[in-house]
Design an enzyme around this catalytic site. Structure first.
Site, PDB file in Angstrom:
ATOM      1  N   TYR A  43     -40.601  18.058  27.807  1.00 16.54           N
ATOM      2  CA  TYR A  43     -39.750  19.222  27.544  1.00 16.54           C
ATOM      3  C   TYR A  43     -38.602  18.822  26.622  1.00 16.54           C
ATOM      4  O   TYR A  43     -38.340  19.477  25.603  1.00 16.54           O
ATOM      5  CB  TYR A  43     -39.198  19.788  28.859  1.00 16.54           C
ATOM      6  CG  TYR A  43     -38.069  20.776  28.665  1.00 16.54           C
ATOM      7  CD1 TYR A  43     -38.304  22.046  28.153  1.00 16.54           C
ATOM      8  CD2 TYR A  43     -36.741  20.422  28.969  1.00 16.54           C
ATOM      9  CE1 TYR A  43     -37.258  22.948  27.952  1.00 16.54           C
ATOM     10  CE2 TYR A  43     -35.701  21.317  28.771  1.00 16.54           C
ATOM     11  CZ  TYR A  43     -35.963  22.572  28.266  1.00 16.54           C
ATOM     12  OH  TYR A  43     -34.926  23.447  28.063  1.00 16.54           O
ATOM     13  N   ASN A  65     -25.605  23.596  32.064  1.00 13.71           N
ATOM     14  CA  ASN A  65     -26.391  24.197  33.158  1.00 13.71           C
ATOM     15  C   ASN A  65     -26.028  25.667  33.362  1.00 13.71           C
ATOM     16  O   ASN A  65     -25.085  25.970  34.108  1.00 13.71           O
ATOM     17  CB  ASN A  65     -26.181  23.414  34.451  1.00 13.71           C
ATOM     18  CG  ASN A  65     -26.822  22.038  34.400  1.00 13.71           C
ATOM     19  OD1 ASN A  65     -26.587  21.281  33.477  1.00 13.71           O
ATOM     20  ND2 ASN A  65     -27.638  21.724  35.381  1.00 13.71           N
ATOM     21  N   SER A 121     -30.755  21.993  24.331  1.00 12.86           N
ATOM     22  CA  SER A 121     -30.365  21.647  25.691  1.00 12.86           C
ATOM     23  C   SER A 121     -29.623  20.323  25.695  1.00 12.86           C
ATOM     24  O   SER A 121     -29.887  19.446  24.861  1.00 12.86           O
ATOM     25  CB  SER A 121     -31.632  21.522  26.533  1.00 12.86           C
ATOM     26  OG  SER A 121     -31.364  20.856  27.737  1.00 12.86           O
ATOM     27  N   LYS A 171     -37.388  19.918  22.509  1.00  7.49           N
ATOM     28  CA  LYS A 171     -36.066  20.371  22.040  1.00  7.49           C
ATOM     29  C   LYS A 171     -35.603  19.484  20.894  1.00  7.49           C
ATOM     30  O   LYS A 171     -35.103  19.969  19.875  1.00  7.49           O
ATOM     31  CB  LYS A 171     -35.050  20.344  23.188  1.00  7.49           C
ATOM     32  CG  LYS A 171     -35.333  21.364  24.270  1.00  7.49           C
ATOM     33  CD  LYS A 171     -35.210  22.791  23.743  1.00  7.49           C
ATOM     34  CE  LYS A 171     -35.612  23.836  24.753  1.00  7.49           C
ATOM     35  NZ  LYS A 171     -35.800  25.168  24.186  1.00  7.49           N
TER      36      LYS A 171
HETATM   37  P1  NAD Z   1     -36.725  31.999  30.691  1.00  8.04           P
HETATM   38  O1  NAD Z   1     -38.018  31.390  31.051  1.00  8.04           O
HETATM   39  O2  NAD Z   1     -36.060  32.908  31.663  1.00  8.04           O
HETATM   40  O3  NAD Z   1     -36.840  32.777  29.289  1.00  8.04           O
HETATM   41  C1  NAD Z   1     -37.736  32.397  28.277  1.00  8.04           C
HETATM   42  C2  NAD Z   1     -38.525  33.634  27.890  1.00  8.04           C
HETATM   43  O4  NAD Z   1     -39.439  33.283  26.838  1.00  8.04           O
HETATM   44  C3  NAD Z   1     -39.355  34.193  29.036  1.00  8.04           C
HETATM   45  O5  NAD Z   1     -39.072  35.571  29.187  1.00  8.04           O
HETATM   46  C4  NAD Z   1     -40.806  33.961  28.610  1.00  8.04           C
HETATM   47  O6  NAD Z   1     -41.670  34.983  29.069  1.00  8.04           O
HETATM   48  C5  NAD Z   1     -40.686  33.936  27.102  1.00  8.04           C
HETATM   49  N1  NAD Z   1     -41.716  33.144  26.400  1.00  8.04           N
HETATM   50  C6  NAD Z   1     -42.157  31.905  26.701  1.00  8.04           C
HETATM   51  N2  NAD Z   1     -43.088  31.528  25.827  1.00  8.04           N
HETATM   52  C7  NAD Z   1     -43.238  32.540  24.932  1.00  8.04           C
HETATM   53  C8  NAD Z   1     -44.048  32.746  23.795  1.00  8.04           C
HETATM   54  N3  NAD Z   1     -44.921  31.814  23.382  1.00  8.04           N
HETATM   55  N4  NAD Z   1     -43.950  33.907  23.115  1.00  8.04           N
HETATM   56  C9  NAD Z   1     -43.075  34.885  23.521  1.00  8.04           C
HETATM   57  N5  NAD Z   1     -42.289  34.727  24.603  1.00  8.04           N
HETATM   58  C10 NAD Z   1     -42.360  33.577  25.297  1.00  8.04           C
HETATM   59  O7  NAD Z   1     -35.737  30.782  30.304  1.00  8.04           O
HETATM   60  P2  NAD Z   1     -34.188  30.787  30.024  1.00  8.04           P
HETATM   61  O8  NAD Z   1     -33.523  30.056  31.135  1.00  8.04           O
HETATM   62  O9  NAD Z   1     -33.734  32.135  29.660  1.00  8.04           O
HETATM   63  O10 NAD Z   1     -34.158  29.818  28.769  1.00  8.04           O
HETATM   64  C11 NAD Z   1     -34.175  30.307  27.438  1.00  8.04           C
HETATM   65  C12 NAD Z   1     -34.193  29.117  26.487  1.00  8.04           C
HETATM   66  O11 NAD Z   1     -33.080  28.267  26.754  1.00  8.04           O
HETATM   67  C13 NAD Z   1     -35.453  28.251  26.616  1.00  8.04           C
HETATM   68  O12 NAD Z   1     -35.833  27.830  25.327  1.00  8.04           O
HETATM   69  C14 NAD Z   1     -34.944  27.065  27.428  1.00  8.04           C
HETATM   70  O13 NAD Z   1     -35.685  25.903  27.157  1.00  8.04           O
HETATM   71  C15 NAD Z   1     -33.516  26.933  26.949  1.00  8.04           C
HETATM   72  N6  NAD Z   1     -32.633  26.270  27.915  1.00  8.04           N
HETATM   73  C16 NAD Z   1     -32.532  26.762  29.182  1.00  8.04           C
HETATM   74  C17 NAD Z   1     -31.721  26.098  30.106  1.00  8.04           C
HETATM   75  C18 NAD Z   1     -31.614  26.596  31.530  1.00  8.04           C
HETATM   76  O14 NAD Z   1     -31.175  25.835  32.381  1.00  8.04           O
HETATM   77  N7  NAD Z   1     -31.956  27.836  31.819  1.00  8.04           N
HETATM   78  C19 NAD Z   1     -31.008  24.933  29.736  1.00  8.04           C
HETATM   79  C20 NAD Z   1     -31.120  24.479  28.432  1.00  8.04           C
HETATM   80  C21 NAD Z   1     -31.940  25.151  27.526  1.00  8.04           C
HETATM   81  N1  UFG Z   2     -30.428  19.358  42.863  1.00  4.16           N
HETATM   82  C1  UFG Z   2     -30.500  19.224  44.232  1.00  4.16           C
HETATM   83  N2  UFG Z   2     -31.423  19.987  44.905  1.00  4.16           N
HETATM   84  C2  UFG Z   2     -32.252  20.864  44.263  1.00  4.16           C
HETATM   85  C3  UFG Z   2     -32.173  20.995  42.866  1.00  4.16           C
HETATM   86  C4  UFG Z   2     -31.250  20.214  42.181  1.00  4.16           C
HETATM   87  O1  UFG Z   2     -29.757  18.445  44.826  1.00  4.16           O
HETATM   88  O2  UFG Z   2     -33.073  21.534  44.935  1.00  4.16           O
HETATM   89  C5  UFG Z   2     -29.401  18.593  42.125  1.00  4.16           C
HETATM   90  C6  UFG Z   2     -29.937  17.688  41.046  1.00  4.16           C
HETATM   91  O3  UFG Z   2     -30.247  16.423  41.576  1.00  4.16           O
HETATM   92  C7  UFG Z   2     -28.768  17.664  40.043  1.00  4.16           C
HETATM   93  C8  UFG Z   2     -28.158  19.048  40.188  1.00  4.16           C
HETATM   94  O4  UFG Z   2     -28.573  19.525  41.451  1.00  4.16           O
HETATM   95  O5  UFG Z   2     -27.812  16.702  40.452  1.00  4.16           O
HETATM   96  C9  UFG Z   2     -28.602  20.035  39.107  1.00  4.16           C
HETATM   97  O6  UFG Z   2     -30.020  20.071  39.044  1.00  4.16           O
HETATM   98  P1  UFG Z   2     -30.801  21.205  38.251  1.00  4.16           P
HETATM   99  O7  UFG Z   2     -32.259  20.968  38.458  1.00  4.16           O
HETATM  100  O8  UFG Z   2     -30.262  22.537  38.592  1.00  4.16           O
HETATM  101  O9  UFG Z   2     -30.390  20.938  36.722  1.00  4.16           O
HETATM  102  P2  UFG Z   2     -30.557  19.613  35.838  1.00  4.16           P
HETATM  103  O10 UFG Z   2     -29.173  19.186  35.456  1.00  4.16           O
HETATM  104  O11 UFG Z   2     -31.415  18.631  36.458  1.00  4.16           O
HETATM  105  O12 UFG Z   2     -31.353  20.191  34.578  1.00  4.16           O
HETATM  106  C10 UFG Z   2     -30.857  21.246  33.762  1.00  4.16           C
HETATM  107  C11 UFG Z   2     -32.037  22.070  33.216  1.00  4.16           C
HETATM  108  C12 UFG Z   2     -32.902  21.223  32.327  1.00  4.16           C
HETATM  109  C13 UFG Z   2     -32.079  20.613  31.241  1.00  4.16           C
HETATM  110  C14 UFG Z   2     -30.878  19.887  31.802  1.00  4.16           C
HETATM  111  C15 UFG Z   2     -29.983  19.479  30.672  1.00  4.16           C
HETATM  112  O13 UFG Z   2     -32.820  22.537  34.281  1.00  4.16           O
HETATM  113  O14 UFG Z   2     -33.865  22.042  31.714  1.00  4.16           O
HETATM  114  O15 UFG Z   2     -30.142  20.717  32.687  1.00  4.16           O
HETATM  115  O16 UFG Z   2     -28.855  18.855  31.084  1.00  4.16           O
HETATM  116  F1  UFG Z   2     -32.831  19.741  30.544  1.00  4.16           F
END
Ligand code: NAD
Ligand code: UFG
Length: 332
Positions: free
Chosen positions: A148, A178, A124, A152
């Site tokens: 968190y 994002n 991330s 990572k």
């Molecule tokens: P998500 O929660 O939709 O998907 C993760 C999946 O992993 C889920 O289906 C959950 O049930 C499964 N899971 C969790 N723990 C587990 C375990 N111990 N064993 C088996 N399955 C398990 O999340 P996502 O948004 O699809 O994110 C996927 C990956 O990308 C995560 O590692 C997350 O940290 C990373 N990531 C996500 C974002 C974002 O904004 N969505 C940003 C940066 C990194």
């Molecule tokens: N925001 C609002 N209102 C809300 C939610 C968010 O104004 O209800 C704003 C936040 O302040 C930020 C922007 O929208 O300026 C994006 O916020 P998000 O929560 O959607 O995303 P973040 O950038 O805070 O975080 C995301 C992932 C994290 C990851 C990070 C890495 O959720 O897991 O990007 O850059 F660590």
């Protein structure tokens, strides 16, 4: 290739399953459904025209991981499984360390024992901490501000040590910015349980009339309109980045980190207005206090992904909002 997708039922995993299968890979999805639902398999079947192979289980179960890796003769793992809510990680750090770090170590032990030495890891942009300069390239100093993010960064370092210990390993750490949007079909997307933490699902629910107003966290940042700026990337672009990373890992060993972002930042108000265009009506919002831990701006330098993977994001912000809305309309 035969590819195992841990967390394959989740938001990014399910879109990657589609992209991988449509690019000729055989995929096996593995998930414990802590943050997803078995119905995603029905929806994947509708998109793909066949039901993907699925194994229910936990990455912390070594015996099960070893069995799945061997039984399906897996050649590479894309590792999505983990917990991802920043706020929750502050309240429950041990759960995050157990799931994300212990879970990954267990998976890696099973991979080593099954002689599967190719992994693509969901990292991330959070590993960059507070930006010291923009856009963020992969050489930007790393730091973390919450448990968190620490998971990572630790996993990235574990993978680096593993690659140093054995030249056969290939580890690609994809640093996502994002991810938003949904598959064009409207069948799969992001539908978090409870009140959404992230901006897009919150905006989508307000647009659907399920919540009253978007709370904009601060309008006094040093950005063009005062609201936070982020690099939003269409989840299908992100999924395609994994297809390119899988191809890269077939011909490259060693450790590498690669940003997956568009390189363009949009503000919270830009997002609300783009979503209004997609749903065809206005979206109420109110300006509230800044959220602790948020930075003003955060966006990627995506050059390395283009140079090494030949990958570039192709969807626009309007596409992201349109596809998110298509999906939102199908949610109960
Ligand atoms: P998500 O929660 O939709 O998907 C993760 C999946 O992993 C889920 O289906 C959950 O049930 C499964 N899971 C969790 N723990 C587990 C375990 N111990 N064993 C088996 N399955 C398990 O999340 P996502 O948004 O699809 O994110 C996927 C990956 O990308 C995560 O590692 C997350 O940290 C990373 N990531 C996500 C974002 C974002 O904004 N969505 C940003 C940066 C990194
Ligand atoms: N925001 C609002 N209102 C809300 C939610 C968010 O104004 O209800 C704003 C936040 O302040 C930020 C922007 O929208 O300026 C994006 O916020 P998000 O929560 O959607 O995303 P973040 O950038 O805070 O975080 C995301 C992932 C994290 C990851 C990070 C890495 O959720 O897991 O990007 O850059 F660590």
């Amino acid at each position: 290739m035969r590819i195992l997708l841990t967390g394959g039922a989740g938001f990014i995993g399910s879109h990657t399953a589609v992209a991988m299968a449509q690019n000729g890979h055989e995929v096996v999805l593995f998930d414990n459904f802590t943050n997803s639902d078995p119905s995603v398999l029905d929806r994947l079947e509708k998109i793909l025209g066949f039901r993907p192979i699925f194994e229910e289980g936990d990455i912390r179960n070594y015996a099960q991981m070893l069995d799945v890796l061997k039984r399906y003769q897996i050649e590479a793992v894309v590792h999505f499984a983990g917990l991802k809510a920043v706020g929750e990680s502050v309240e429950k750090p041990l759960e995050y360390f157990d799931n994300n770090i212990t879970g990954t170590i267990t998976l890696l032990r099973a991979m080593k024992d099954a002689n599967v030495k190719r992994i693509i890891f969901s990292s991330s942009a959070t590993v960059y901490g507070t930006p010291q300069y923009l856009p963020l390239d992969e050489n930007h100093p790393l730091s973390v501000t919450n448990p968190y993010g620490r998971t990572k960064l630790h996993v990235e370092e574990i993978l680096k040590d593993l690659c140093a210990s054995d030249p056969q390993w290939s580890a690609v750490c994809l640093r996502y910015f994002n991810p938003i949007g949904a598959h064009e079909s409207g069948l799969i997307g992001e539908n978090p349980r409870g009140i959404p933490n992230n901006l897009l699902p919150y905006v989508a629910r307000v647009a659907a009339g399920k919540m009253k107003a978007v709370r904009v966290f601060g309008n006094d940042y040093d950005t063009p309109d005062g609201t936070g700026v982020r690099d939003y990337i269409h989840v299908v672009d992100l999924a395609e980045g994994h297809v390119c990373a899988a191809a890269y890992s077939q011909t490259h060993t060693g450790w590498i980190a690669i940003n997956l972002g568009t390189g363009t930042g949009y503000s919270v108000l830009d997002i609300i207005h783009a979503y209004e265009k997609a749903c065809g009506h206005s979206i109420p919002y109110e300006i509230v206090a800044r959220r602790a831990g948020d930075v003003a701006s955060n966006y990627a330098n995506p050059q390395r992904a283009f140079e090494l993977l030949g990958w570039k994001a192709r969807y626009t912000l309007d596409d992201m909002c349109k596809h998110s809305w298509n999906f939102q309309k199908n949610c109960e």
